[in-house]
Write an enzyme that holds these catalytic residues in place. Structure first.
Site, PDB file in Angstrom:
ATOM      1  CD1 TRP A 138      15.129 -75.073  -3.139  1.00  0.00           C
ATOM      2  CD2 TRP A 138      15.878 -72.972  -3.144  1.00  0.00           C
ATOM      3  NE1 TRP A 138      14.934 -74.550  -1.877  1.00  0.00           N
ATOM      4  CE2 TRP A 138      15.377 -73.258  -1.853  1.00  0.00           C
ATOM      5  CE3 TRP A 138      16.395 -71.694  -3.395  1.00  0.00           C
ATOM      6  CZ2 TRP A 138      15.386 -72.324  -0.814  1.00  0.00           C
ATOM      7  CZ3 TRP A 138      16.414 -70.763  -2.356  1.00  0.00           C
ATOM      8  CH2 TRP A 138      15.912 -71.085  -1.090  1.00  0.00           C
ATOM      9  CG  ASN A 139      20.902 -72.642  -1.922  1.00  0.00           C
ATOM     10  OD1 ASN A 139      21.072 -73.718  -2.497  1.00  0.00           O
ATOM     11  ND2 ASN A 139      21.598 -72.302  -0.853  1.00  0.00           N
ATOM     12  CB  ALA A 164      15.476 -78.036  -5.772  1.00  0.00           C
ATOM     13  N   GLY A 214      21.770 -79.860   1.210  1.00  0.00           N
ATOM     14  CA  GLY A 214      20.394 -79.550   1.570  1.00  0.00           C
ATOM     15  C   GLY A 214      20.180 -79.540   3.062  1.00  0.00           C
ATOM     16  CB  SER A 215      17.061 -79.741   4.990  1.00  0.00           C
ATOM     17  OG  SER A 215      16.498 -80.982   4.611  1.00  0.00           O
ATOM     18  CD  GLU A 236      26.920 -77.244   1.980  1.00  0.00           C
ATOM     19  OE1 GLU A 236      26.311 -76.859   3.008  1.00  0.00           O
ATOM     20  OE2 GLU A 236      26.742 -76.757   0.861  1.00  0.00           O
ATOM     21  CB  CYS A 270      24.415 -73.803   3.611  1.00  0.00           C
ATOM     22  SG  CYS A 270      23.172 -74.852   2.874  1.00  0.00           S
TER      23      CYS A 270
END
Length: 462
Positions: A138-139, A164, A214-215, A236, A270
């Site tokens: 979402w960022n 997201a 993402g995470s 990534e 990130c």
């Protein structure tokens, strides 16, 4: 698996107010199945189009993006809280991405000739793989989705986006972008789904490859499931990027850029600078000036163009960030400024600086996904390099010195996918982007990125 006709919904909460603004019905498995069939059918035609024709679609896509940039920027700000000036910049960057590949995709995908016996022809051609699933965060809701789709689609693949769950409006708007630019139906599709059906979608034979931003846990899950099916992936993942300030740095620039590198997008990036590693000779001056810059930032309504820092994207994310700050302070870190959620509506966390950060606490070991800078004092260049590399992550790094040769030498000693000297870390269409270690693998953007999801086929003609 999502059951047929089992519709649930995604509620959008405006992080600046805490109010629900929209609700979107999720796709059930029957709708996912239809989208996968459509992707396969569209791919058979799309792959036959020439690269030049696909480049022309990008020209039209860039025009649509520019024509409606304020509409899309406002949608982004409502859904995830990005300050409107930064949201507009994100949309403009997406148009630049299209411009870049419209000009260079054909060159990137040119056939490569190889030495061969007399009378023969041997070359490598770049054939697309098929439908590519993208699981995106979402960022940077437009940039991340366009960053994957523009090069991969221009290489002849088709894309399916699982975005997201807090930005479904952005996800559907991106599908709309492609439609308005005249792309054939099915070249880019948004799947309005949560996380539950992702494994089944990945396992489906109609999906040929996958990419995730993402995470770490999400990346491992996607890589594991795709690996079972021998499907190519690009990941990534997170970062805890070092921002190294050496004694001969231009402190004006290092303070100004460091403040922006930590706080843009509410610190939710990130590749944001997260660990500020400053040599002893300039530490005191740097942290004093750094604190002044942090405290001068304007926190407020993300729809106001004067706002520097808006809300965090979700209240639960802000609360998790604050828990990391509390744990770091309890372990011995000092909050120089900030350190407490703001007493106002919305998920607002102030720009925060932690100094005297000890080992084995969240600020030193984990990714802090918000406007929190951890500042470390080190003796010299050697100690700075050692600390920069003392992390599980390896996405980006920034080095500050007025000696360009020294900067390049230090950059070569830092374990990261990209190192910028006297500049903040950024993704740029012209250069490869990606990480090492726990920050993932594979590369996006440039010529390398567009070839991640192609078959580098050798064709030998006797």
């Amino acid at each position: 698996m999502v059951e047929e006709n089992d519709h649930s919904s995604m509620e959008v909460i405006n992080p600046a107010t805490g109010e629900e603004t929209e609700s979107y019905e999720e796709d059930d498995w029957a709708e996912i199945d239809t989208a996968l069939d459509r992707a396969v059918d569209t791919f058979e035609d799309w792959r036959q189009r020439s690269v030049r024709e696909r480049e022309q679609f990008l020209v039209d896509l860039a025009d649509v993006i520019r024509d409606e940039k304020h509409h899309y920027a406002e949608l982004m700000t409502r859904e995830m809280g990005k300050p409107i000036s930064q949201a507009i910049a994100e949309i403009e960057k997406c148009a630049w991405l299209c411009d870049h590949y419209a000009s260079h995709a054909g060159t990137y995908l040119q056939e490569e000739q190889h030495p061969s016996p007399p009378g023969t022809s041997v070359k490598t051609v770049h054939d697309p793989l098929g439908p590519v699933l993208a699981v995106m965060p979402w960022n940077f809701p437009f940039w991340q989705a366009l960053r994957f789709s523009v090069p991969y689609i221009t290489a002849g693949n088709v894309g399916l986006l699982k975005h997201a769950s807090n930005v479904p409006g952005c996800a559907l708007a991106i599908e709309e972008l492609y439609e308005k630019a005249g792309y054939p139906e099915g070249v880019f599709q948004t799947l309005v789904v949560g996380s539950d059906p992702v494994d089944d979608i990945l396992a489906d034979e109609r999906i040929r490859a996958a990419t995730l931003t993402g995470s770490g846990p999400a990346g491992r899950a996607v890589a594991s499931k795709a690996g079972e099916q021998l499907k190519k992936t690009v990941l990534e993942l997170g970062g805890s990027d070092p921002f190294v300030v050496l004694e001969d740095a231009d402190l004006d620039a290092a303070v100004e850029t460091g403040t922006r590198a930590r706080n843009q997008n509410g610190g939710q990036s990130c590749i944001a600078a997260k660990r500020f590693i400053v040599v002893d000779d300039v530490y005191d001056e740097y942290i004093d000036r750094f604190t002044e810059e942090f405290e001068a930032l304007t926190i407020g309504d993300p729809m106001d163009e004067e706002t520097d820092v808006g809300p965090q994207a979700r209240r639960d994310l802000m609360e998790g960030l604050h828990e990391q700050v509390i744990a770091s302070v309890d372990a011995g870190a000092t909050a120089i400024t900030g350190g407490e959620p703001l007493d106002r509506e919305g998920a607002y966390y102030p720009p925060t600086i932690l100094a005297d950060v000890p080992e084995n606490c969240p600020a030193s070991d984990e990714e802090l996904f918000g406007p929190v800078a951890a500042v470390f004092r080190v003796a010299d260049e050697s100690a700075a390099i050692e600390m920069a590399n003392d992390t599980q992550f390896g996405l980006g790094a920034s080095v500050w010195t007025e000696d360009r040769d020294r900067g390049e030498r230090v950059a070569r000693e830092i374990d990261a996918g990209c190192v910028y000297v006297n500049q903040l870390v950024k993704s740029d269409p012209r250069v490869p982007f990606g990480g090492v270690k726990e920050s993932g693998y594979g590369r996006e953007l440039s010529g390398i990125g567009i070839k991640e999801f192609v078959n580098r086929k050798t064709v030998w003609v006797e």
